[in-house]
Motif scaffolding. Structure first.
Motif, mmCIF file in Angstrom:
data_model
loop_
_atom_site.group_PDB
_atom_site.id
_atom_site.type_symbol
_atom_site.label_atom_id
_atom_site.label_comp_id
_atom_site.label_asym_id
_atom_site.label_seq_id
_atom_site.Cartn_x
_atom_site.Cartn_y
_atom_site.Cartn_z
ATOM 1 N N SER A 624 0.844 -1.192 0.000
ATOM 2 C CA SER A 624 0.000 0.000 0.000
ATOM 3 C C SER A 624 0.879 1.243 0.000
ATOM 4 O O SER A 624 1.919 1.277 0.656
ATOM 5 C CB SER A 624 -0.908 0.012 1.234
ATOM 6 O OG SER A 624 -1.762 -1.108 1.233
ATOM 7 N N GLY A 639 -3.277 10.639 -3.988
ATOM 8 C CA GLY A 639 -4.024 9.390 -4.088
ATOM 9 C C GLY A 639 -3.370 8.294 -3.283
ATOM 10 O O GLY A 639 -2.273 8.458 -2.737
ATOM 11 N N GLN A 640 -4.036 7.159 -3.203
ATOM 12 C CA GLN A 640 -3.487 5.976 -2.537
ATOM 13 C C GLN A 640 -3.831 4.749 -3.365
ATOM 14 O O GLN A 640 -4.837 4.728 -4.083
ATOM 15 C CB GLN A 640 -4.021 5.848 -1.108
ATOM 16 C CG GLN A 640 -5.515 5.709 -0.986
ATOM 17 C CD GLN A 640 -6.046 4.306 -1.232
ATOM 18 O OE1 GLN A 640 -5.321 3.341 -1.009
ATOM 19 N NE2 GLN A 640 -7.281 4.213 -1.691
ATOM 20 N N THR A 641 -3.012 3.709 -3.280
ATOM 21 C CA THR A 641 -3.228 2.537 -4.114
ATOM 22 C C THR A 641 -2.460 1.345 -3.565
ATOM 23 O O THR A 641 -1.502 1.498 -2.795
ATOM 24 C CB THR A 641 -2.781 2.812 -5.563
ATOM 25 O OG1 THR A 641 -3.049 1.663 -6.367
ATOM 26 C CG2 THR A 641 -1.301 3.120 -5.626
ATOM 27 N N ASP A 642 -2.890 0.152 -3.965
ATOM 28 C CA ASP A 642 -2.133 -1.076 -3.714
ATOM 29 C C ASP A 642 -1.406 -1.523 -4.983
ATOM 30 O O ASP A 642 -0.726 -2.544 -4.977
ATOM 31 C CB ASP A 642 -3.068 -2.195 -3.248
ATOM 32 C CG ASP A 642 -3.482 -2.014 -1.796
ATOM 33 O OD1 ASP A 642 -2.815 -1.236 -1.092
ATOM 34 O OD2 ASP A 642 -4.471 -2.637 -1.372
ATOM 35 N N ASP A 643 -1.579 -0.773 -6.064
ATOM 36 C CA ASP A 643 -0.936 -1.088 -7.342
ATOM 37 C C ASP A 643 -0.328 0.195 -7.897
ATOM 38 O O ASP A 643 -0.887 0.830 -8.790
ATOM 39 C CB ASP A 643 -1.954 -1.684 -8.312
ATOM 40 C CG ASP A 643 -1.346 -2.014 -9.671
ATOM 41 O OD1 ASP A 643 -2.115 -2.145 -10.647
ATOM 42 O OD2 ASP A 643 -0.106 -2.117 -9.768
ATOM 43 N N ARG A 647 -1.246 2.455 -11.252
ATOM 44 C CA ARG A 647 -1.791 3.802 -11.081
ATOM 45 C C ARG A 647 -0.926 4.841 -11.804
ATOM 46 O O ARG A 647 -1.459 5.782 -12.410
ATOM 47 C CB ARG A 647 -1.891 4.128 -9.596
ATOM 48 C CG ARG A 647 -2.716 5.370 -9.287
ATOM 49 C CD ARG A 647 -4.165 5.215 -9.728
ATOM 50 N NE ARG A 647 -4.850 4.139 -9.040
ATOM 51 C CZ ARG A 647 -5.465 4.273 -7.877
ATOM 52 N NH1 ARG A 647 -5.486 5.448 -7.286
ATOM 53 N NH2 ARG A 647 -6.084 3.257 -7.329
ATOM 54 N N LYS A 670 -3.929 -0.751 3.651
ATOM 55 C CA LYS A 670 -4.765 0.143 2.851
ATOM 56 C C LYS A 670 -5.542 1.120 3.716
ATOM 57 O O LYS A 670 -5.774 2.262 3.322
ATOM 58 C CB LYS A 670 -5.726 -0.686 1.997
ATOM 59 C CG LYS A 670 -6.507 0.132 0.973
ATOM 60 C CD LYS A 670 -7.331 -0.757 0.093
ATOM 61 C CE LYS A 670 -8.042 0.054 -0.995
ATOM 62 N NZ LYS A 670 -7.114 0.656 -1.937
ATOM 63 N N CYS A 674 -5.548 5.122 3.224
ATOM 64 C CA CYS A 674 -6.752 5.932 2.988
ATOM 65 C C CYS A 674 -6.802 7.124 3.942
ATOM 66 O O CYS A 674 -7.139 8.246 3.549
ATOM 67 C CB CYS A 674 -8.002 5.074 3.151
ATOM 68 S SG CYS A 674 -8.244 3.851 1.848
#
Length: 716
Positions: A624, A639-643, A647, A670, A674
């Motif tokens: 994350s 933004g935030q992402t696990d990928d 992204r 995650k 967030c």
């Protein structure tokens, strides 16, 4: 399953890995709990129905095998009942009518919808009675304050408004600021005559944002309304915190029953897959085969038809035979087939179809055929086209020979062996001889199977075979042109249709004509042709090309880094300033989340720059992260992402974002990502950074918080 007459569950499938992670991290929201409840209730539904209970008991064995969890049948049913009851006690499953969003005629409904939808409807009101009461009181007080402070002004404006327009005023929801204000212009009277509403006008004051700045010339509020809104927000925040506490508590409770949940989730997946298979098989007119056992007596029995495989109306499984979209074949196999046929004649499709039918049949599934008798093979081996493996230093032919070795050593008289276009990757003469030797070996083993080939010289070899029969994929001439029929026939087909296939795929006519001339010259007239060594043409790249390429790559990276640095300098900031702001904002929040007093106990926020033409490091895969996009329009996106790799690629696909730079840092989970994303969106503007997604600071997804910027001095 074919004989079931009752209705079957919808089969709500939940990934067991996701289930374990959500409960372990206590991040399951009310939607996930509703899915869990539906899943365990489907187990109970199958148990309570006599037809489905028999299937449920039969599915226990494959579920035990798939999960490694040996759970008694009665224990599974009882535990599923307890889980369902416990979730029903906490979670608001059916949207009870006692959790309606607050509504008042004079206040825009969106205001209450945005705030109360973040926590209402998640858990039952009985667990939040005190919080509900406080929110309702605060909402009533807010309604009263707005009624007494704003409504007289609205009434006065409407009474004095001229037909052609004039003074205007209304009560509006300022979503960006999370409040309700009065908006009006030219409503202050030039002469105070003591009319209704004038006293309320005197109490109005300009509306201020969270930084204490004046919002605009038309927005107004009163001290009483602001106090009422603050009280309402505080009551809603307490209610939301209580909801999160209950959800996390339920996650902890269910974690003790994780083995039951894993077993139930896998069982439901298996049940859904099997029911779907039966339904689709019936729709496609597939059949259940007759499974026979091999007779280990003399091989001559196979020739008499006592052992073998016979499939009538076999169709490619990827076509719908019920719609007539596939050509059906009858395969009566008592020994090994040596299969020939033209390009595009259906050899590979036949091998795939036969392999799928045999595998489905011995596993107890329906097969794509009209009828089928399939032996219980001890192994099914399929070899298709091989590709080279540079990592292993092996060519495609080496890979093929390795697979053929494994196939021959593992084959028995009870095996099904399928080899597509054997020895295609080497010199024709020696490849033909190797193929002939392999066929002799398989013939001696006595297995069933098919070996397809374009090596027609194999029929000129003195092969020692007793049981192998010759089969071909048919072709017919229409208007003088050979057309494949895709039908399996007896005999040998030495027509490859190579020229026709090349022409159909767009090879220029002049090339086809020259190829035909060469073919007639070399093979048609049987004129021997000298073979000579072909020397590869030297490349124009010199010996120092590697060094030059390295210098170019390094220069490209420097240019990319320079462009990122220049972009940030043009925006009046530096990378260090952005990093320092991120670190100051996030470090404090991390201390709160981990509930530690010593900052050294929490990992520091380490920002990493992704310059133009660069991708994230492999270490970001599966982790994350929170990222900030440095946009060309002098604005930022958080933004935030696990990928992260995906992204970054998605952002750069947008117009004008091809060379966008990114600043990111990894976080443990995650949920934390967030929360930090929301925090940065709300607070980075106070440090002088202009964002494009300010509205995202008010997330409605579970696991995030509706944080407002904390009062702070702008970072300099």
């Amino acid at each position: 399953m074919m004989r079931v007459t009752c209705s079957i569950p919808d089969f709500i499938c939940i990934s067991s890995a996701k289930l374990v992670k959500l409960l372990e991290l206590r991040e399951a929201n009310h939607i996930e709990f509703c899915k869990i409840k539906s899943m365990v209730e489907e187990i109970l539904q199958m148990y309570q129905n006599l037809e489905l209970r028999a299937i449920l008991e039969l599915l226990m064995d494959p579920t035990w095998l798939a999960t490694g969890l040996k759970v008694d049948f009665d224990t599974l049913v009882n535990e599923c009942g307890e889980i369902s009851c416990r979730i029903s006690e906490i979670i608001s499953v059916h949207g009870e009518c006692d959790q309606k969003i607050s509504s008042y005629a004079i206040i825009p409904n969106d205001f209450f919808e945005d705030i109360e939808s973040l926590w209402k409807g998640r858990v039952k009101r009985i667990h939040l009675e005190e919080a509900y009461t406080e929110v309702e009181r605060a909402a009533d007080a807010l309604s009263l304050a707005i009624t007494e402070d704003f409504l007289p002004i609205i009434s006065r404006i409407r009474a004095t408004m001229s037909p052609l327009g004039g003074a205007k005023g209304e009560i509006l929801y300022a979503r960006e600021h999370g409040t309700v204000w009065f908006k009006g212009k030219r409503f202050i009277p030039t002469v105070w005559a003591g009319t209704a509403g004038e006293e309320q006008i005197k109490h109005l004051r300009p509306a201020l944002d969270s930084k204490g700045k004046k919002v605009g010339e038309e927005w107004f509020t009163t001290m009483r309304v602001e106090d009422a809104i603050l009280r309402y927000h505080e009551a809603s925040s307490k209610a939301k915190s209580r909801v999160l506490e209950l959800l996390r508590g339920l996650s902890s409770e269910l974690q003790s029953k994780i083995n039951i949940l894993i077993l139930a989730s896998v069982l439901i997946v298996i049940a859904k897959a099997l029911f779907s298979h039966v339904s689709e098989g019936r729709r496609r007119n597939w059949v259940f085969p007759t499974i026979t056992q091999f007779n280990n007596c003399q091989h001559t029995e196979a020739l008499n038809g006592t052992v073998g495989m016979k499939i009538i109306g076999l169709s490619p499984y990827w076509f719908d035979a019920a719609r007539g979209t596939g050509v059906q074949n009858t395969v009566d196999m008592q020994s090994l087939f040596l299969l020939t046929g033209p390009n595009g004649g259906g050899k590979s499709s036949l091998l795939r179809s036969l392999c799928a039918a045999a595998l489905l049949g011995i596993c107890g599934f329906m097969v794509p055929a009209e009828s089928a008798v399939i032996p219980h093979f001890d192994s099914i081996m399929l070899h298709m086209k091989s590709y080279d493996s540079p990592a292993d230093g092996k060519s495609s032919f080496q890979i093929e020979m390795s697979e053929i070795r494994s196939l021959i050593t593992g084959a028995t008289s009870s095996s099904l062996v399928l080899i597509d276009e054997i020895c295609r990757g080497t010199e024709t003469a020696k490849g033909t001889c190797i193929a002939g030797s392999v066929i002799e070996t398989l013939d001696a083993i006595g297995c069933l199977g098919i070996v397809s080939t374009h090596l027609h010289g194999i029929f000129d070899l003195p092969l020692k075979i007793k049981r192998t029969v010759y089969k071909a994929m048919g072709a017919e001439y229409v208007d003088g042109q050979p057309i494949p029929t895709w039908k399996l026939i007896d005999g040998v087909c030495k027509e490859s249709l190579a020229f026709e296939t090349a022409q159909r795929e767009g090879i220029p006519e002049i090339l086809i004509q020259r190829a035909e001339e060469l073919y007639n010259s070399a093979y048609g007239n049987q004129i021997p042709k000298k073979k000579g060594l072909m020397r590869p043409r030297c490349s124009d790249i010199g010996l120092n090309s590697t060094d030059k390429s390295s210098e170019q790559l390094n220069g490209t990276r420097e240019i990319a880094l320079d462009s990122s640095t220049k972009l940030m300098q043009q925006m009046g900031i530096s990378s260090k300033k952005l990093e320092d702001a991120i670190r100051l904002i996030c470090q404090k929040k991390l201390l709160e989340l981990y509930k530690v007093k010593n900052p050294s106990e929490v990992a520091t926020v380490n920002c990493v720059l992704i310059a133009a033409r660069e991708q994230p490091a492999p270490s970001t895969i599966g982790a994350s992260s929170v990222y900030i996009v440095v946009r060309p329009d002098k604005k930022f996106y958080v933004g935030q992402t696990d990928d992260l790799e995906g992204r970054v690629r998605a952002h750069r696909l947008k117009e004008g974002m091809e060379n966008a730079s990114f600043l990111y840092f990894l976080v443990p989970g995650k949920s934390i990502a967030c929360q930090l994303e929301t925090l940065l969106i709300n607070q980075l503007p106070s440090y002088g950074f202009q964002l494009t997604n300010v509205a995202d600071g008010k997330h409605r997804n579970f696991g995030t918080t509706n944080l407002s910027p904390e009062p702070s001095t702008a970072y300099r």
